[in-house]
Structure formats: C-alpha cells, structure tokens
Write a protein that holds these residues in place. Sequence first.
Motif, PDB file in Angstrom:
ATOM      1  N   UNK A 220       4.058  -4.445   2.109  1.00 12.15           N
ATOM      2  CA  UNK A 220       4.396  -3.641   3.225  1.00 12.15           C
ATOM      3  C   UNK A 220       3.656  -3.910   4.606  1.00 12.15           C
ATOM      4  N   UNK A 221       2.206  -3.928   4.579  1.00 15.19           N
ATOM      5  CA  UNK A 221       1.166  -4.159   5.827  1.00 15.19           C
ATOM      6  C   UNK A 221       1.789  -5.544   6.148  1.00 15.19           C
ATOM      7  N   UNK A 222       1.934  -6.403   5.271  1.00 12.24           N
ATOM      8  CA  UNK A 222       2.065  -7.992   5.753  1.00 12.24           C
ATOM      9  C   UNK A 222       3.323  -7.958   6.346  1.00 12.24           C
ATOM     10  N   UNK A 223       4.456  -7.489   6.040  1.00 12.54           N
ATOM     11  CA  UNK A 223       5.840  -7.486   6.419  1.00 12.54           C
ATOM     12  C   UNK A 223       5.791  -6.954   7.727  1.00 12.54           C
TER      13      UNK A 223
ATOM     14  N   UNK B  66       1.142   7.685   0.278  1.00 12.15           N
ATOM     15  CA  UNK B  66       0.439   6.434   0.531  1.00 12.15           C
ATOM     16  C   UNK B  66       0.897   5.703   1.643  1.00 12.15           C
ATOM     17  N   UNK B  67       2.289   5.451   1.303  1.00 12.44           N
ATOM     18  CA  UNK B  67       3.106   4.661   2.302  1.00 12.44           C
ATOM     19  C   UNK B  67       2.957   5.256   3.618  1.00 12.44           C
ATOM     20  N   UNK B  68       2.922   6.446   3.634  1.00 13.36           N
ATOM     21  CA  UNK B  68       3.090   7.041   5.154  1.00 13.36           C
ATOM     22  C   UNK B  68       1.626   6.888   5.922  1.00 13.36           C
ATOM     23  N   UNK B  69       0.620   6.911   5.014  1.00  9.18           N
ATOM     24  CA  UNK B  69      -0.739   6.553   5.629  1.00  9.18           C
ATOM     25  C   UNK B  69      -0.582   5.168   5.855  1.00  9.18           C
ATOM     26  N   UNK B  70      -0.331   4.324   5.165  1.00  6.98           N
ATOM     27  CA  UNK B  70      -0.128   2.937   5.670  1.00  6.98           C
ATOM     28  C   UNK B  70       0.842   2.410   6.597  1.00  6.98           C
ATOM     29  N   UNK B  71       2.029   3.084   6.724  1.00  7.72           N
ATOM     30  CA  UNK B  71       2.908   2.915   7.883  1.00  7.72           C
ATOM     31  C   UNK B  71       2.338   3.413   9.157  1.00  7.72           C
ATOM     32  N   UNK B  72       1.748   4.489   9.163  1.00 10.96           N
ATOM     33  CA  UNK B  72       1.144   4.992  10.376  1.00 10.96           C
ATOM     34  C   UNK B  72      -0.226   3.872  10.914  1.00 10.96           C
ATOM     35  N   UNK B  73      -1.027   3.624   9.906  1.00  7.53           N
ATOM     36  CA  UNK B  73      -1.734   2.788  10.139  1.00  7.53           C
ATOM     37  C   UNK B  73      -1.275   1.296  10.840  1.00  7.53           C
ATOM     38  N   UNK B  74      -0.109   0.643  10.385  1.00  9.84           N
ATOM     39  CA  UNK B  74       0.392  -0.388  10.985  1.00  9.84           C
ATOM     40  C   UNK B  74       1.160  -0.375  12.269  1.00  9.84           C
ATOM     41  N   UNK B  75       1.776   0.819  12.569  1.00  9.55           N
ATOM     42  CA  UNK B  75       2.166   1.101  13.872  1.00  9.55           C
ATOM     43  C   UNK B  75       1.240   1.414  14.875  1.00  9.55           C
ATOM     44  N   UNK B  76       0.128   1.994  14.438  1.00  7.05           N
ATOM     45  CA  UNK B  76      -0.934   2.299  15.522  1.00  7.05           C
ATOM     46  C   UNK B  76      -1.458   0.670  15.725  1.00  7.05           C
ATOM     47  N   UNK B  77      -1.629  -0.232  14.839  1.00  3.41           N
ATOM     48  CA  UNK B  77      -2.237  -1.356  15.002  1.00  3.41           C
ATOM     49  C   UNK B  77      -1.021  -2.283  16.086  1.00  3.41           C
ATOM     50  N   UNK B  78       0.177  -2.315  15.562  1.00  2.21           N
ATOM     51  CA  UNK B  78       1.150  -2.648  16.536  1.00  2.21           C
ATOM     52  C   UNK B  78       1.033  -2.292  17.960  1.00  2.21           C
TER      53      UNK B  78
END
Lengths: 82, 187
Positions: free
Chosen positions: B34-37, B73-85
């Motif tokens: 998910x993070x990779x994509x 868990x996906x919610x945490x991961x998705x929020x982190x990827x959006x912050x990074x973007x």
Amino acid sequence: MGCNHEAIELMHKYLDGDLTKTEEANLRLHLENCESCQQHFHELKRTITWIQSTERIEAPQDFTQKVMAKLPKERKRVSYKR
Amino acid sequence: MDLMIKEKIKQVKKGDQAAFADIVTFFQNKIYQHCYRMLGNAHEAEDIAQEAFIRAYINIDSYDEGRKFSTWLYRIATNLTIDRLRKRKPDYYLDADIKGTKGLDMYSLLQADNRLPEEEVENLELQSYIHQEISELPPKYRSIIMLRYLEEFSLKEISEILDIPLGTVKTRIHRGREALRKKLRHV
C-alpha cells in the motif's frame, strides 16, 4: 449522446453494487441498443480486471525484525513475569 | 485469521511485545504494498510502512477491539503516506523511481523464485504500464482504487479508513475508474 451520461452513472452504480432492480433492467436494455455504451462498459470492467491482476509487491525480508528493533522498550511488568 | 489477530492484540495490550511480531508479519506485505503504491518508491515505502507499525504499537490502547484491525492499521498507514506526499517538493516526482518503466525495476519486485519465461515478458510490460498509469492518478483517487481493487475493502470500510463520507468515496472511485479507463482503453 444524451443517453451516455445517465447510462454511465448506472454502470458505476452497478460496479459498486448499488443498482436497484429497475435500474439494472434499464441499464441492460440500454446496453442492448447502444454500442458505444457497451464499449464503455466493457472498458470499465477490463480496467478493473487489469488493476486486480497486477503483480503483488512484497515487503523486504527483514521487515518484521527492523520494526521490532525500533519499538520502544517492553513494559517492565511483562518482561519481569517471564 | 481474525481470531488469531484478536488474540495477539490482547497480548500486545497486556504488554507482550513479542506478540506484535506476528501481527507485523501477518500484515507486512499488505501495508508495504500500500505504501509503495502510494509513494512510488521502495525506500520511502519501507520507511513509512515501518512507521505505521510502530505507531500502531504505541497507540494500541486506542484501538477499539470492536472494529476491524486492518481498517485501523490502514488508516494509520494511509495518513502517513498522505503526510509524506504533502511534504514532498513538487519536483520530487521527477526522481521517483516508478516513473517510466526503466526506473521501476519490475524484476526486483518479483518474488525470488519467480521464473521469467518469454511469454510472461509481454504480460510484465503490460503490468508495468498499468502500474505506471495507477501511479499517475492523483493520490485521492489512487488510494481508493487500491483499497478497493487490490486490498478488497468495501466502500464503507474505505470511508472509515480515509475518514471521508461514503458519498465522496463513491464519487472518487467513479472518477478514478473513468480516468484509468481512458488511459488504458487503447492498450
């Protein structure tokens, strides 16, 4: 191409499992008579199949170990019990 | 499986860190993918995926066991990827290794035991092309398309993961599908 907009809405509702029986019948009837909508519907379904068939990506081998190494120290209570 | 995860989470909540390793192992490929994509490169994906698990561990007491763990868990991961973007410089995309088919080393993404017969090459090129087109969707469409079709969440679950109304999820998945259809129709 007035038909397209409405029919395309129905296609997306179909893909999300949101169609009522009546809408489904309407869409079916429309598709039987409209080649460009048939094509559109086909392309949408094919797109989804392609997305689903893409290669899965795997985490690096040592992923779990790396995460575990970075966790804050275990609470004393439990480590003491062991 | 759900039962096993539930049991492990109880142990983690009691302070048993080792039980968390099983949770990481169970979800690592999904979260990493998910993070990779979302991010388009392996280095950032690993960084963010690790961070997601670490945050899940630290905040495990705030996880409500009545709800699905994977959604949380996906919610945490998705929020982190959006912050990074968001933090990326605009020209970052030029360096992201998913752009084009050369940089995105599909071969390295294949499992080690994977063979590569001639007839699979064409398929590989198509896959690589599809990857690229997905990666070029705006993040708000990309995340939903992936959660729905690669990770197989329901639209309702996606609205929980992303914390947006169900109607918005539907509008975005509709637009995401149309955008991809247009890009892929001539393949």
